[in-house]
Design a protein around this motif. Structure first.
Motif, PDB file in Angstrom:
ATOM      1  N   ARG A   1     130.371  -3.088  28.334  1.00 26.32           N
ATOM      2  CA  ARG A   1     131.475  -2.506  29.112  1.00 26.32           C
ATOM      3  C   ARG A   1     131.671  -3.251  30.428  1.00 26.32           C
ATOM      4  N   ARG A   2     131.040  -4.397  30.575  1.00 26.78           N
ATOM      5  CA  ARG A   2     131.053  -5.111  31.857  1.00 26.78           C
ATOM      6  C   ARG A   2     132.272  -6.035  31.949  1.00 26.78           C
ATOM      7  N   GLU A   3     133.191  -5.684  32.865  1.00 21.85           N
ATOM      8  CA  GLU A   3     134.457  -6.430  33.003  1.00 21.85           C
ATOM      9  C   GLU A   3     134.217  -7.907  33.300  1.00 21.85           C
TER      10      GLU A   3
ATOM     11  N   PRO B   1     124.146  -4.423  24.379  1.00 18.79           N
ATOM     12  CA  PRO B   1     123.052  -5.391  24.495  1.00 18.79           C
ATOM     13  C   PRO B   1     122.392  -5.395  25.870  1.00 18.79           C
ATOM     14  N   THR B   2     122.984  -4.662  26.829  1.00 17.44           N
ATOM     15  CA  THR B   2     122.445  -4.674  28.184  1.00 17.44           C
ATOM     16  C   THR B   2     121.459  -3.531  28.435  1.00 17.44           C
ATOM     17  N   GLY B   3     121.157  -2.760  27.369  1.00 12.57           N
ATOM     18  CA  GLY B   3     120.170  -1.686  27.498  1.00 12.57           C
ATOM     19  C   GLY B   3     118.836  -2.113  26.903  1.00 12.57           C
TER      20      GLY B   3
ATOM     21  N   ALA C   1     123.685   0.203  19.987  1.00 10.77           N
ATOM     22  CA  ALA C   1     122.605   0.648  20.871  1.00 10.77           C
ATOM     23  C   ALA C   1     123.240   1.293  22.101  1.00 10.77           C
ATOM     24  N   LEU C   2     124.128   2.232  21.834  1.00  6.10           N
ATOM     25  CA  LEU C   2     124.893   2.923  22.880  1.00  6.10           C
ATOM     26  C   LEU C   2     124.350   4.337  23.069  1.00  6.10           C
ATOM     27  N   PRO C   3     124.685   4.974  24.180  1.00  7.12           N
ATOM     28  CA  PRO C   3     124.234   6.361  24.366  1.00  7.12           C
ATOM     29  C   PRO C   3     124.789   7.276  23.267  1.00  7.12           C
TER      30      PRO C   3
HETATM   31  N1  LIG Z   1     114.827   3.863  24.693  1.00 11.81           N
HETATM   32  C1  LIG Z   1     114.278   4.252  23.564  1.00 11.81           C
HETATM   33  O1  LIG Z   1     113.039   4.285  23.424  1.00 11.81           O
HETATM   34  C2  LIG Z   1     115.128   4.654  22.398  1.00 11.81           C
HETATM   35  C3  LIG Z   1     114.502   4.944  21.189  1.00 11.81           C
HETATM   36  C4  LIG Z   1     115.277   5.350  20.103  1.00 11.81           C
HETATM   37  C5  LIG Z   1     116.639   5.480  20.254  1.00 11.81           C
HETATM   38  N2  LIG Z   1     117.223   5.216  21.450  1.00 11.81           N
HETATM   39  C6  LIG Z   1     118.682   5.375  21.544  1.00 11.81           C
HETATM   40  O2  LIG Z   1     119.265   4.071  21.622  1.00 11.81           O
HETATM   41  C7  LIG Z   1     120.443   4.141  22.421  1.00 11.81           C
HETATM   42  C8  LIG Z   1     120.274   3.129  23.562  1.00 11.81           C
HETATM   43  O3  LIG Z   1     119.138   3.497  24.293  1.00 11.81           O
HETATM   44  P1  LIG Z   1     118.556   2.611  25.466  1.00 11.81           P
HETATM   45  O4  LIG Z   1     117.217   3.146  25.766  1.00 11.81           O
HETATM   46  O5  LIG Z   1     118.728   1.175  25.141  1.00 11.81           O
HETATM   47  O6  LIG Z   1     119.555   3.012  26.639  1.00 11.81           O
HETATM   48  P2  LIG Z   1     119.960   2.167  27.940  1.00 11.81           P
HETATM   49  O7  LIG Z   1     118.851   1.250  28.304  1.00 11.81           O
HETATM   50  O8  LIG Z   1     120.437   3.165  28.925  1.00 11.81           O
HETATM   51  O9  LIG Z   1     121.205   1.292  27.413  1.00 11.81           O
HETATM   52  C9  LIG Z   1     122.454   1.890  27.070  1.00 11.81           C
HETATM   53  C10 LIG Z   1     123.428   0.803  26.690  1.00 11.81           C
HETATM   54  O10 LIG Z   1     124.701   1.412  26.436  1.00 11.81           O
HETATM   55  C11 LIG Z   1     125.658   0.825  27.321  1.00 11.81           C
HETATM   56  N3  LIG Z   1     126.669   1.796  27.700  1.00 11.81           N
HETATM   57  C12 LIG Z   1     126.488   2.954  28.387  1.00 11.81           C
HETATM   58  N4  LIG Z   1     127.666   3.599  28.543  1.00 11.81           N
HETATM   59  C13 LIG Z   1     128.602   2.809  27.963  1.00 11.81           C
HETATM   60  C14 LIG Z   1     130.012   2.914  27.805  1.00 11.81           C
HETATM   61  N5  LIG Z   1     130.699   3.958  28.282  1.00 11.81           N
HETATM   62  N6  LIG Z   1     130.666   1.927  27.137  1.00 11.81           N
HETATM   63  C15 LIG Z   1     129.994   0.857  26.647  1.00 11.81           C
HETATM   64  N7  LIG Z   1     128.647   0.689  26.777  1.00 11.81           N
HETATM   65  C16 LIG Z   1     127.985   1.662  27.429  1.00 11.81           C
HETATM   66  C17 LIG Z   1     124.865   0.355  28.515  1.00 11.81           C
HETATM   67  O11 LIG Z   1     125.619  -0.585  29.224  1.00 11.81           O
HETATM   68  P3  LIG Z   1     125.365  -0.858  30.815  1.00 11.81           P
HETATM   69  O12 LIG Z   1     124.170  -1.775  30.871  1.00 11.81           O
HETATM   70  O13 LIG Z   1     126.606  -1.518  31.256  1.00 11.81           O
HETATM   71  O14 LIG Z   1     125.094   0.467  31.455  1.00 11.81           O
HETATM   72  C18 LIG Z   1     123.643  -0.222  27.802  1.00 11.81           C
HETATM   73  O15 LIG Z   1     123.956  -1.464  27.207  1.00 11.81           O
HETATM   74  C19 LIG Z   1     120.556   5.585  22.908  1.00 11.81           C
HETATM   75  O16 LIG Z   1     121.426   6.286  22.060  1.00 11.81           O
HETATM   76  C20 LIG Z   1     119.138   6.107  22.783  1.00 11.81           C
HETATM   77  O17 LIG Z   1     119.077   7.490  22.599  1.00 11.81           O
HETATM   78  C21 LIG Z   1     116.501   4.790  22.516  1.00 11.81           C
END
Ligand SMILES: NC(=O)c1ccc[n+]([C@@H]2O[C@H](COP(=O)([O-])OP(=O)(O)OC[C@H]3O[C@@H](n4cnc5c(N)ncnc54)[C@H](OP(=O)(O)O)[C@@H]3O)[C@@H](O)[C@H]2O)c1
Length: 337
Positions: free
Chosen positions: A35-37, A9-11, A74-76
């Motif tokens: 993943r935020r402690e 939820p933080t992305g 919504a994770l990587p």
């Molecule tokens: N952005 C787009 O336009 C878009 C469009 C379609 C699909 N997507 C896909 O949607 C997914 C999320 O994209 P996003 O753009 O929202 O990315 P983002 O802004 O980088 O957010 C990633 C999220 O995953 C969390 N995360 C990263 N590593 C983690 C770990 N090891 N354990 C637990 N949580 C972890 C992050 O937490 P922290 O905040 O703690 O880092 C954050 O909440 C990706 O797979 C991306 O390819 C994105």
């Protein structure tokens, strides 16, 4: 009420999911996994959510999870697949916004994402959630592979001509531009303001990981091999995608003839708006919406199709909620207009 959880939820995609679900008449957010402690409250991470939701983020893997009807991931990519089996085993329907379940063939996943798939067992049950094209399958699904942002725009642009056999077998050129939020919130040098602002560049020419996904669906729609060259560009705006697709035609068609094909094809699809007048859509006209706006032109034996979406809404969180609505038999646009 449908009990909903979000991992990540933080992305950027996570924030948009929260914003949409807060206005959804049938959904209640019961879990935010991060993943935020320090287990922050979500409105401390995203001040825009103040006075709307103040749920603390649970630590994934440590804190208990409540029962959920639907889990959004919504994770990587390459991380989501390590959480999906558990969410399914808990009885939740899963919508994965990452790329992990989009490619049916584990070898193709390895080719485009450079790692082995660790949950190949669940690949066959994953339904590709491009709502306008695969609604029937989505309705019976337990696991949705939410399409990528570029593939959503490009595939909606190609589908009518491919499905109706009007495209010739020659190479399709897919020229697409995205705002920088498409790359997520994690800082990267090329996304730094002085690098990205007032500048435009192409990247991953012909080798972008979304190519495999685009071809997989294009070939499914056409019922034959498809040759496409996909060239993405990064442009200095927050969000939005504009895809210009050059499609060779089996025989020359006029603009009016192509408009008729697209108008008929999407006549029952609220979220696809085909321009029947002479205008061309802009990314601003779909900003923060779940719409895909399309304009077509016939130029001799080439169709030029322009499609615009908001990458974070129709290209991610909006389509994810649209998928949930279809899976649960709700109004498809609930929470999205
Ligand atoms: N952005 C787009 O336009 C878009 C469009 C379609 C699909 N997507 C896909 O949607 C997914 C999320 O994209 P996003 O753009 O929202 O990315 P983002 O802004 O980088 O957010 C990633 C999220 O995953 C969390 N995360 C990263 N590593 C983690 C770990 N090891 N354990 C637990 N949580 C972890 C992050 O937490 P922290 O905040 O703690 O880092 C954050 O909440 C990706 O797979 C991306 O390819 C994105």
């Amino acid at each position: 009420m449908i009990r909903v959880g979000i991992l990540g939820p933080t992305g950027y995609a996570g924030l948009e999911l929260i914003r949409i679900l807060l206005r959804h008449p049938n959904a209640r957010i019961v879990y935010l996994g991060a993943r935020r402690e320090e287990r922050p409250r979500i409105d401390d991470i995203w001040p825009i959510l103040k006075n709307r939701i103040s749920l603390p983020c649970s630590l994934i893997g440590q804190d208990p999870m409540p029962e959920m009807d639907v889990a959004f991931l919504a994770l990587p990519h390459t991380l989501a697949m390590s959480h999906v089996p558990e969410m399914l085993a808990r009885g939740a329907k899963v919508v994965d916004i990452s790329a992990d379940y989009r490619l049916k063939d584990p070898a193709a996943f390895k080719k485009w994402y450079k790692v082995d798939h660790t949950d190949a067992a669940n690949l066959p049950r994953a339904v590709y959630g491009l709502c306008e094209l695969f609604r029937k399958e989505i309705a019976g699904a337990e696991l949705i592979a939410n399409p990528g942002c570029y593939p959503t725009a490009v595939t909606l642009a190609l589908a009518p001509l491919l499905k109706k056999g009007l495209a010739a077998p020659g190479r399709i050129i897919l020229d697409a531009k995205s705002g920088v939020s498409g790359a997520g919130r994690e800082p990267k040098a090329e996304l730094h303001f002085p690098e990205a602002n007032e500048s435009i560049t192409a990247y991953k020419v012909g080798v972008h990981q979304h190519t495999g996904e685009i071809l997989q669906t294009a070939e499914r729609l056409a019922g034959r091999d498809v040759d496409a060259l996909f060239v993405p560009h990064l442009i200095p705006m927050d969000r939005g995608i504009l895809a210009t697709c050059y499609i060779p035609l089996a025989k020359a068609l006029t603009t009016d003839e192509i408009k008729k094909v697209y108008g008929d094809f999407y006549k029952d699809d609220f979220f696809v708006r085909v321009r029947m007048n002479d205008t061309i859509p802009t990314t601003k006209q779909v900003f923060d919406t779940n719409f895909c706006d399309i304009a077509v032109r016939g130029v001799g034996e080439t169709a030029v199709v322009v499609a615009c979406i908001d990458n974070l809404i129709k290209g991610a969180a909006g389509q994810a909620v649209q998928n949930m609505n279809i899976m649960l038999g709700l109004d498809e646009s609930a929470g999205l207009v």
